[in-house]
Design an enzyme around this catalytic site. Structure first.
Site, short mmCIF file in Angstrom:
data_model
loop_
_atom_site.label_atom_id
_atom_site.label_comp_id
_atom_site.label_asym_id
_atom_site.label_seq_id
_atom_site.Cartn_x
_atom_site.Cartn_y
_atom_site.Cartn_z
N GLU A 49 -23.76 15.02 -142.87
CA GLU A 49 -24.34 15.02 -141.53
C GLU A 49 -25.63 14.20 -141.47
O GLU A 49 -25.90 13.53 -140.49
CB GLU A 49 -24.60 16.46 -141.05
N TYR A 67 -28.19 18.86 -132.81
CA TYR A 67 -26.83 18.48 -133.19
C TYR A 67 -26.53 18.89 -134.62
O TYR A 67 -25.53 19.58 -134.89
CB TYR A 67 -26.59 16.96 -133.03
N ASP A 83 -22.76 15.16 -129.73
CA ASP A 83 -23.06 13.84 -130.26
C ASP A 83 -22.46 12.81 -129.31
O ASP A 83 -21.96 13.16 -128.24
CB ASP A 83 -22.48 13.68 -131.67
N CYS A 141 -10.24 9.09 -127.33
CA CYS A 141 -11.12 8.98 -126.16
C CYS A 141 -12.24 8.00 -126.49
O CYS A 141 -13.42 8.33 -126.49
CB CYS A 141 -11.67 10.37 -125.82
N CYS A 179 -5.29 7.13 -123.32
CA CYS A 179 -4.97 8.30 -122.49
C CYS A 179 -3.49 8.69 -122.58
O CYS A 179 -3.15 9.87 -122.47
CB CYS A 179 -5.35 8.04 -121.04
N CYS A 236 -3.14 10.91 -125.43
CA CYS A 236 -4.17 11.95 -125.55
C CYS A 236 -3.59 13.32 -125.25
O CYS A 236 -2.94 13.52 -124.21
CB CYS A 236 -5.32 11.66 -124.58
N CYS A 246 -7.84 16.18 -117.84
CA CYS A 246 -8.98 15.28 -117.78
C CYS A 246 -9.25 14.85 -116.34
O CYS A 246 -8.45 14.13 -115.74
CB CYS A 246 -8.72 14.06 -118.67
#
Length: 355
Positions: free
Chosen positions: A46, A129, A147, A201, A208, A211, A217
DNA sequence: AACTCGGGGTA
DNA sequence: TACCCAGAGTT
């Protein structure tokens, strides 16, 4: 606030987790279930992943875990050694924070990475975060994350058309992330959001059609997915020039350490003079290093881009150097003996040109 | 809220 | 180019 009934949210979570089970990206710090994640590996990854893409991080992560297999190994390491391993990754403050973080965890938490957001937030370099990411991924604490990926996914799911750089909008997104994160498999959910943002995305030309969330969405419903998230335009970087002077004595070159704050803090360089006219270079060298240069010959010139500056680096080679180096002003090193001096990219480039 | 801090990938 | 990337800390 966008209306979003709880029933729909549960369905979103379930669908996304099912997709994640099939399509999760493979990363060296991700545990293969049912194996438990290594909290130290999660912390390390991270720290490296802040503002940095996964593909860039992988080699650095592997080198770090090889050099420092445990958090205790990292804690007892020398900061310069940590910076050297970070060399080329950028945002070097992260390396120093990570190192301080390891030391604090060893001294205050018995070497165990904390498992609450509240405790994690007290560690250097760990913000909202990263605290949520570590708590959820390493310990399955139902903590939200936000994020760049999650901002994009959420702003599209809920068709948020205001600039996501504005504070109230950011808070709205945090609230959505908080409402969505499930009590069980919180870490998987958060990583699924990021994987979806990275693979499906995407900022441009989102996939899409494939997705798993396309029927849920709102942006796609309105045909505005490519325009989201909306961002406030940033200022253009300013143009500056840095003069790098290579000063050679026999087979050794002079290196100096940068100050502890600012750009490339605590990293090493060949003597570099910023935002000065080349005419005053000899004076600066005399003043700061105590050395008298006879001649300066211009070598290569190249551009280097940072977040806020476009830097033109101009390389000068000094000759007929006399005088004695001011005490503690620098080190003489052969170019094949730089294994312990961390150098940023532009300096590595200058060194390479001399070899 | 605005600013700093790197470097690379991508269209 | 311009934008984006598993952001945090300071002012």
């Amino acid at each position: 606030m966008t209306d979003c009934p709880p029933r729909l949210e549960k369905k979103l979570v379930t669908r996304l987790l099912a997709w994640y089970d099939q399509h999760a990206r493979v990363m060296p710090w991700r545990a293969i279930r049912p194996q438990a994640p290594n909290p130290y590996h999660v912390l390390l990854s991270e720290a490296m992943l802040q503002q940095t893409q996964v593909a860039t991080v992988i080699d650095y992560f592997n080198r770090f875990t090889e050099a420092f297999p445990t958090i205790d190994d990292l804690a007892v390491a020398d900061e310069q050694q940590v910076l050297k391993l970070w060399e080329g990754l950028g945002y070097y403050r992260r390396a120093r924070n990570l190192h301080a973080c390891a030391r604090q965890i060893v001294s205050e938490h018995d070497g165990v990475v904390p498992n609450t957001v509240e405790q994690l937030l007290k560690l250097p370099g760990i913000g909202r975060y990263t605290a949520g990411a570590i708590a959820s991924i390493a310990y399955d604490v139902p903590a939200p994350i936000l994020d760049g990926n999650v901002v994009r996914v959420l702003s599209r799911w809920f068709a948020i058309t205001d600039s996501t750089d504005e504070k109230p909008v950011k808070e709205q997104l945090w609230a959505l992330a908080d409402r969505l994160v499930p009590d069980k498999r919180a870490g998987d959910f958060n990583q699924a959001m990021m994987d979806l943002g990275a693979m499906i995305c995407t900022p441009k030309s989102p996939a899409c059609l494939t997705c798993p969330m396309n029927k849920h969405c709102q942006a796609r419903e309105q045909g505005i997915e490519e325009t989201l998230p909306k961002r406030t335009p940033k200022n253009k970087p300013t143009k500056v020039t840095h003069h790098v002077v290579s000063i050679q004595r026999k087979d050794q070159f002079l290196f100096t350490q940068r100050p502890a704050d600012g750009l490339w803090s605590n990293m090493w360089q060949m003597p570099t003079f910023e935002t000065v006219s080349e005419k005053v270079l000899p004076d600066q060298i005399k003043e700061q290093l105590g050395l008298q240069v006879g001649k300066l010959k211009q070598c290569q010139s190249f551009k280097h881009q940072t977040t806020h500056r476009t830097i033109t680096f101009t390389h000068w080679q000094a000759s007929n150097v006399t005088g004695r180096l001011r005490k503690n002003a620098g080190l003489w090193r052969r170019l094949d003996q730089l294994g312990d001096l961390p150098l940023a990219k532009p300096q590595l480039k200058v060194v390479a040109s001399l070899q």
